[in-house]
Design a protein around this motif. Structure first.
Motif, PDB file in Angstrom:
ATOM      1  N   ARG A  39       0.683  -1.159   0.107  1.00 41.51           N
ATOM      2  CA  ARG A  39       0.164   0.003   0.060  1.00 41.51           C
ATOM      3  C   ARG A  39       0.869   1.259   0.062  1.00 41.51           C
ATOM      4  NH1 ARG A  39      -4.965  -0.856  -2.012  1.00 41.51           N
ATOM      5  NH2 ARG A  39      -6.015  -2.753  -0.812  1.00 41.51           N
ATOM      6  N   GLU A  40       1.875   1.431   0.786  1.00 45.31           N
ATOM      7  CA  GLU A  40       3.013   2.203   0.664  1.00 45.31           C
ATOM      8  C   GLU A  40       4.368   2.002   0.031  1.00 45.31           C
ATOM      9  OE1 GLU A  40       2.932   3.688   4.599  1.00 45.31           O
ATOM     10  OE2 GLU A  40       0.907   3.829   4.879  1.00 45.31           O
ATOM     11  N   TYR A  58      -0.106  -6.563  -9.885  1.00 44.25           N
ATOM     12  CA  TYR A  58      -1.307  -5.642  -9.881  1.00 44.25           C
ATOM     13  C   TYR A  58      -2.129  -5.805 -10.972  1.00 44.25           C
ATOM     14  CZ  TYR A  58      -4.401  -1.623  -9.402  1.00 44.25           C
ATOM     15  OH  TYR A  58      -5.570  -0.684  -9.368  1.00 44.25           O
ATOM     16  N   LYS A 104      -5.543  -6.909  -6.989  1.00 48.34           N
ATOM     17  CA  LYS A 104      -5.996  -5.504  -7.120  1.00 48.34           C
ATOM     18  C   LYS A 104      -6.574  -5.077  -5.619  1.00 48.34           C
ATOM     19  CE  LYS A 104      -6.222  -4.309 -11.832  1.00 48.34           C
ATOM     20  NZ  LYS A 104      -6.855  -3.851 -13.032  1.00 48.34           N
ATOM     21  N   SER A 124      -1.526  -1.476  -4.117  1.00 46.93           N
ATOM     22  CA  SER A 124      -1.937  -0.198  -4.551  1.00 46.93           C
ATOM     23  C   SER A 124      -1.097  -0.291  -5.900  1.00 46.93           C
ATOM     24  CB  SER A 124      -1.746   0.872  -3.826  1.00 46.93           C
ATOM     25  OG  SER A 124      -2.607   0.834  -2.671  1.00 46.93           O
TER      26      SER A 124
END
Length: 258
Positions: free
Chosen positions: A89-90, A133, A145, A149
């Motif tokens: 996510r980061e 992704y 997905k 991210s």
């Protein structure tokens, strides 16, 4: 060869060794994108964990991954990286990884029981995360997905371009690898589509000047194991690499200006 038993055994291995620390096992690369050829392709996995791995777990994993790799009846075997879930996510570039295995590390893992490749950043992970992704398959865990991210496009471009920057010097040694990779990089820069090497070659046949079609077809045939003993001239290869790198750098400059 039967691929599914290999994938099942891979998931079982990480479930047994990582238990509740395992977040997901994701297939990417040519197998996920429908262009796997045993003689040319490896099985690409991205393993996601919640927490850093202890030295004892890393050593056990290394031993078991070596055995798994050597049990696969293909020249390339398996390639995998283990990453922490927070980067899904980061994302950071280059993203750190806990553990990496590929055929190039096999000898070190077999000869040194304390050898572990991990604990630093790998620019290639921007490409791996992007493929997971857009095209990846969840063998265990949430769908790509849902779990990931999107990686910044600039980082993805840096990752894939760094892989072909030395194409002029190296293409004669690895004509299939560089010819198809040059095509898929330019294909992404022009059309924004994440391609496999084989799909990149098909893109090249449909898009590049006719002058280069025979070379691209040669690379596609070799990749599929249908080369029929043909060879290509080194000058032709280096000329293609120069042309493609020029087009790639021009496309990158236009993207920045845009």
């Amino acid at each position: 060869m039967e691929i599914q038993p290999v994938l099942d055994e891979s998931v079982r291995l990480f479930q047994e060794e990582l238990a509740d620390n395992l977040v997901g096992v994701y297939l990417h690369g040519s197998l996920a994108m429908g262009s796997f050829h045993p003689a040319q392709s490896d099985i690409d996995l991205l393993i996601v964990v919640f927490h850093p791995l202890s030295p004892d777990v890393l050593k056990r994993l290394a031993r078991r991954v070596v055995l798994l790799h050597e049990s696969i009846p293909t020249p390339r075997g398996i390639e995998l990286s283990i990453v922490l879930s927070r980067y899904l996510r980061e994302f950071e570039h280059p993203a750190p990884f806990e553990f990496h295995f590929s055929d190039g590390h096999l000898t070190r893992y077999k000869e040194d029981e304390n050898y572990i490749c991990g604990g630093f950043g790998d620019a290639d992970l921007a490409a791996h995360f992007t493929v997971v992704y857009h095209r990846g398959i969840a063998l265990y865990g949430a769908e790509p997905k849902e779990a990931f991210s999107p990686v910044d496009k600039g980082w993805y471009v840096q990752s894939i371009v760094s892989d072909i920057e030395n194409a002029v010097e190296e293409i004669a040694k690895q004509p299939v690898y560089y010819t198809l990779n040059l095509c898929r990089v330019l294909g992404y820069l022009r059309d924004g589509v994440v391609l496999s090497k084989q799909e990149g070659g098909v893109w090249g046949l449909n898009t590049l000047p006719v002058l280069y079609h025979e070379l691209v077809q040669y690379a596609l045939d070799r990749y599929a194991g249908n080369d029929a003993g043909r060879t290509v001239d080194e000058e032709e290869l280096t000329g293609f690499a120069r042309y493609m790198l020029g087009e790639i750098h021009q496309a990158m400059a236009q993207a920045v200006e845009g």
